[in-house]
Design a protein around this motif. Structure first.
Motif, short mmCIF file in Angstrom:
data_model
loop_
_atom_site.label_atom_id
_atom_site.label_comp_id
_atom_site.label_asym_id
_atom_site.label_seq_id
_atom_site.Cartn_x
_atom_site.Cartn_y
_atom_site.Cartn_z
N ALA A 467 0.80 -1.22 0.00
CA ALA A 467 0.00 0.00 0.00
C ALA A 467 0.83 1.27 0.00
CB ALA A 467 -0.93 0.00 1.21
N ALA A 468 2.01 1.25 0.66
CA ALA A 468 2.82 2.47 0.79
C ALA A 468 3.32 2.92 -0.58
CB ALA A 468 4.01 2.20 1.71
N VAL A 469 3.33 4.24 -0.75
CA VAL A 469 3.77 4.90 -1.98
C VAL A 469 3.35 4.11 -3.22
CG1 VAL A 469 5.67 6.20 -0.95
CG2 VAL A 469 6.10 3.86 -1.67
N ARG A 470 2.03 3.92 -3.32
CA ARG A 470 1.47 3.06 -4.36
C ARG A 470 1.88 3.47 -5.77
NH1 ARG A 470 -2.59 -0.58 -4.49
NH2 ARG A 470 -3.67 -0.89 -6.45
N ASP A 471 1.85 4.76 -6.07
CA ASP A 471 2.21 5.19 -7.42
C ASP A 471 3.65 4.86 -7.75
OD1 ASP A 471 -0.34 6.12 -7.77
OD2 ASP A 471 0.15 8.22 -7.32
N GLN A 472 4.55 5.07 -6.77
CA GLN A 472 5.96 4.75 -7.01
C GLN A 472 6.16 3.26 -7.20
OE1 GLN A 472 7.55 6.65 -3.41
NE2 GLN A 472 8.71 8.03 -4.73
N ILE A 473 5.42 2.49 -6.43
CA ILE A 473 5.54 1.04 -6.53
C ILE A 473 5.10 0.56 -7.91
CG2 ILE A 473 4.51 -1.13 -5.72
CD1 ILE A 473 4.53 0.09 -2.91
N MET A 474 3.96 1.06 -8.38
CA MET A 474 3.46 0.61 -9.67
C MET A 474 4.35 1.08 -10.81
SD MET A 474 1.31 -1.40 -8.75
CE MET A 474 1.16 -1.97 -10.44
N LEU A 475 4.96 2.25 -10.67
CA LEU A 475 5.93 2.69 -11.66
C LEU A 475 7.13 1.75 -11.70
CD1 LEU A 475 6.91 4.73 -13.76
CD2 LEU A 475 7.88 6.09 -11.88
N ALA A 476 7.57 1.33 -10.50
CA ALA A 476 8.69 0.39 -10.44
C ALA A 476 8.32 -0.94 -11.08
CB ALA A 476 9.11 0.19 -8.98
N VAL A 477 7.10 -1.41 -10.81
CA VAL A 477 6.65 -2.67 -11.40
C VAL A 477 6.62 -2.57 -12.92
CG1 VAL A 477 4.67 -4.22 -11.64
CG2 VAL A 477 5.35 -3.42 -9.38
N ARG A 478 6.08 -1.47 -13.44
CA ARG A 478 6.00 -1.28 -14.90
C ARG A 478 7.38 -1.29 -15.54
NH1 ARG A 478 3.82 3.89 -16.68
NH2 ARG A 478 3.63 2.86 -18.70
N THR A 479 8.28 -0.46 -15.01
CA THR A 479 9.59 -0.31 -15.63
C THR A 479 10.49 -1.53 -15.40
OG1 THR A 479 10.38 0.89 -13.68
CG2 THR A 479 9.50 2.20 -15.49
N ASP A 480 10.40 -2.11 -14.21
CA ASP A 480 11.25 -3.27 -13.93
C ASP A 480 10.79 -4.50 -14.71
OD1 ASP A 480 12.90 -1.84 -12.26
OD2 ASP A 480 11.92 -2.48 -10.41
N TYR A 481 9.47 -4.64 -14.93
CA TYR A 481 9.04 -5.77 -15.76
C TYR A 481 9.50 -5.57 -17.21
CZ TYR A 481 6.59 -9.52 -17.95
OH TYR A 481 6.34 -10.67 -18.67
N ALA A 482 9.42 -4.35 -17.71
CA ALA A 482 9.89 -4.08 -19.07
C ALA A 482 11.37 -4.42 -19.20
CB ALA A 482 9.64 -2.61 -19.42
N SER A 483 12.16 -4.09 -18.19
CA SER A 483 13.58 -4.42 -18.22
C SER A 483 13.80 -5.93 -18.16
CB SER A 483 14.32 -3.73 -17.06
OG SER A 483 14.25 -2.33 -17.18
N ALA A 484 12.98 -6.61 -17.34
CA ALA A 484 13.14 -8.06 -17.20
C ALA A 484 12.73 -8.80 -18.47
CB ALA A 484 12.32 -8.56 -16.01
N VAL A 485 11.63 -8.38 -19.10
CA VAL A 485 11.13 -9.11 -20.26
C VAL A 485 12.04 -8.92 -21.48
CG1 VAL A 485 9.63 -7.38 -21.39
CG2 VAL A 485 8.92 -9.78 -21.31
N GLN A 486 12.92 -7.91 -21.43
CA GLN A 486 13.94 -7.79 -22.47
C GLN A 486 14.69 -9.10 -22.66
OE1 GLN A 486 16.32 -4.32 -21.05
NE2 GLN A 486 16.22 -3.67 -23.18
N TRP A 487 14.98 -9.76 -21.54
CA TRP A 487 15.77 -10.99 -21.59
C TRP A 487 15.00 -12.11 -22.29
CZ3 TRP A 487 20.81 -11.45 -19.72
CH2 TRP A 487 21.31 -10.29 -19.10
N ALA A 488 13.69 -12.13 -22.14
CA ALA A 488 12.90 -13.14 -22.84
C ALA A 488 12.96 -12.92 -24.35
CB ALA A 488 11.45 -13.11 -22.36
#
Length: 514
Positions: A467-488
């Protein structure tokens, strides 16, 4: 199309081919249709992350594991009889998938029904190829086979697109839609296909069990590696045990008088390379739907229906290139088609790997900066897939078409299951590392990161995120998944590049259909 040696005339042969394409298209659509609907299915039924991943992968695994048995059953009991059994079973198991109850039994029900769906497809597909071969004479068989593989292959890309719209009504419809299709295919094939003789031969059930256990354990070990760790006793035992069962299968087949499948087909270098070409192409082709689905909904913030646009781009590239690839195959054979498809696919997936981290564009627009790499990736697969599938079957001179089809298609489905398991493990590892770093920078914990990874790898959505800093968390999820899926996508590019190497080894002559 020309008259057949079996006595089937042109119009009847065309109707039979249409019915077989309709039937087999159900099996290829269901390789990918669950990927886009996975978030909805997971939330409605209350599935675990592992459960929804197995609902996607167990279908591929079951199809691969039982394809060899399906080919043998078709040769022994007759192609028409077994294709009708496969169509009926596929319709029934699709109905069962759609009837999965929510609650404690949901996961076991859906995974089991999907496994039975895969087995039904494994019974149907080799028998369908046998009917095409017996129905069309030598002059018309090449075009019939090319059309069969091109259309059924393209249906793999249609699955997620259709799934997005069907899920908007109810997720259960992605399975129930197969019921009327199965009924229509059943009637057309029953009325149009000529019966094939039954052989008085035995079925090697021991070999069927060995190959099913071997493939199942290998894929299970690969899929569990992300959660258990590569060095865990369970993963190592599954991988070693699976390899041992596959070796035992090969030894058993060489010694038995009536094997499940004649492994001597691999003495033909062209057949071996065509089969490997299908395997490596499937390492890219099947997983791309799962990763594009999660990427579209998690990183781009698209709805399930709008995510279907990503698959439409892939589909258009596949279909256009498939026409050119089939035409070139008719003229010059599989070797250059395999090479060109590999180059296009490697370039497309490599380009996509560099483009997915750029999230600053209108993702809902059909033409944007990610359209062309997605279309090019689809074009690479479409250009070569029909050609190598057709060439593998064309090399069945003196052998059973059911056996040869079962060998090539089981490797193709195993490639999809293998690729999905390995690439999921790779992406999950990269995502865990990225989110742990991002969350710790925001004052979160590694446990928060692990929970977020579970949500994303379970096919998307943001409900239940810390719940904490929800917007920052979701931004991290969006960008970090994009970086991770690069490898796929980079892994898919490597798989397509292997096709270029296989093409260099391919025989220059192309054996014609008997």
């Amino acid at each position: 199309m020309t008259a057949l040696s079996s006595g089937t005339t042109g119009k009847t042969g065309v109707r039979a081919l249409a019915g077989l394409i309709l039937a087999v298209s159900m099996t290829t659509i269901d390789q990918t249709i669950v990927a886009l609907s996975a978030p909805t299915i997971q939330s409605r039924l209350g599935l675990s992350n592992g459960g929804i991943q197995w609902a996607v992968n167990v279908y591929l695994l079951a199809t691969a594991a039982f394809f060899l048995l399906g080919g043998r059953l078709a040769d022994v009991f007759g192609h028409k009889r077994m294709v009708l059994v496969g169509i009926a079973a596929f319709g029934v198991t699709s109905l069962l998938c759609g009837l999965a109850p929510a609650g404690g039994y949901a996961e076991a029900w859906l995974v089991a029904a999907r496994a039975l769906q895969g087995i039904s497809g494994a019974i149907m597909f080799p028998a369908a190829i046998g009917i095409v071969v017996q129905t069309f004479s030598r002059e018309g068989r090449g075009k019939a086979m090319a059309l069969f593989f091109a259309v059924t292959g393209a249906m793999t890309a249609i699955g997620p697109i259709a799934g997005g719209y069907l899920t908007a009504w109810t997720w259960r419809s992605i399975f129930w839609v197969n019921v009327p299709i199965a009924l229509a295919a059943l009637v057309v094939v029953a009325l149009s296909a000529a019966p094939s003789p039954r052989r008085d031969e035995r079925i090697d059930w021991v070999a069927a069990g060995l190959v099913a256990l071997g493939m199942g354990l290998v894929v299970f070990g690969l899929q569990q590696a992300s959660g258990w760790g590569w060095t865990s006793a369970g993963v190592l035992a599954a991988l070693v045990g699976g390899a041992a069962f596959l070796v035992a299968f090969a030894v058993h087949e060489r010694r038995t008088h009536e094997p499940l499948v004649n492994l001597r087909a691999f003495r033909d270098r062209g057949f071996t390379l065509a089969t490997l070409g299908s395997l490596f192409a499937s390492v890219a082709f099947v997983p791309v739907f799962f990763f594009l689905s999660v990427y579209g909904q998690v990183s781009l913030g698209l709805s399930a229906t709008m995510t279907g646009l990503l698959f439409l781009k892939l589909f258009l590239g596949f279909v256009v290139a498939s026409r050119f690839g089939s035409s070139m195959f008719d003229r010059v054979g599989a070797r250059p088609v395999l090479a060109i498809g590999g180059v296009l696919g490697a370039a497309g997936f490599g380009w996509l790997a560099t483009a997915v981290t750029d999230l600053d564009f209108d993702a809902e627009a059909f033409f944007n900066r990610q359209t062309w790499p997605i279309a090019l990736a689809g074009a690479g697969i479409g250009f070569m897939l029909s050609a190598v599938s057709t060439d593998a079957v064309n090399r069945a001179i003196g052998a059973s078409y059911g056996e040869v089809t079962a060998l090539s298609q089981s490797m193709r489905n195993f490639g999809g299951a293998f690729g999905l398991a390995v690439l999921t493990t790779l992406v999950t590892g990269r995502l865990t590392t990225g989110l742990t770093t991002s969350f710790e920078a925001m004052g979160g914990t590694a446990e928060d990161a692990r929970k977020a990874v579970d949500l994303v790898t379970g096919a998307g959505g943001d409900s239940g995120a810390p719940a904490a800093v929800r917007d920052q968390i979701m931004l991290a999820v969006r960008t970090d998944y994009a970086s991770a899926v690069q490898w796929a996508f980079a892994g898919m590019a490597v798989a397509m590049a292997v096709l270029v190497v296989l093409a260099a080894l391919y025989p220059r002559d192309r054996r014609q259909t008997a």
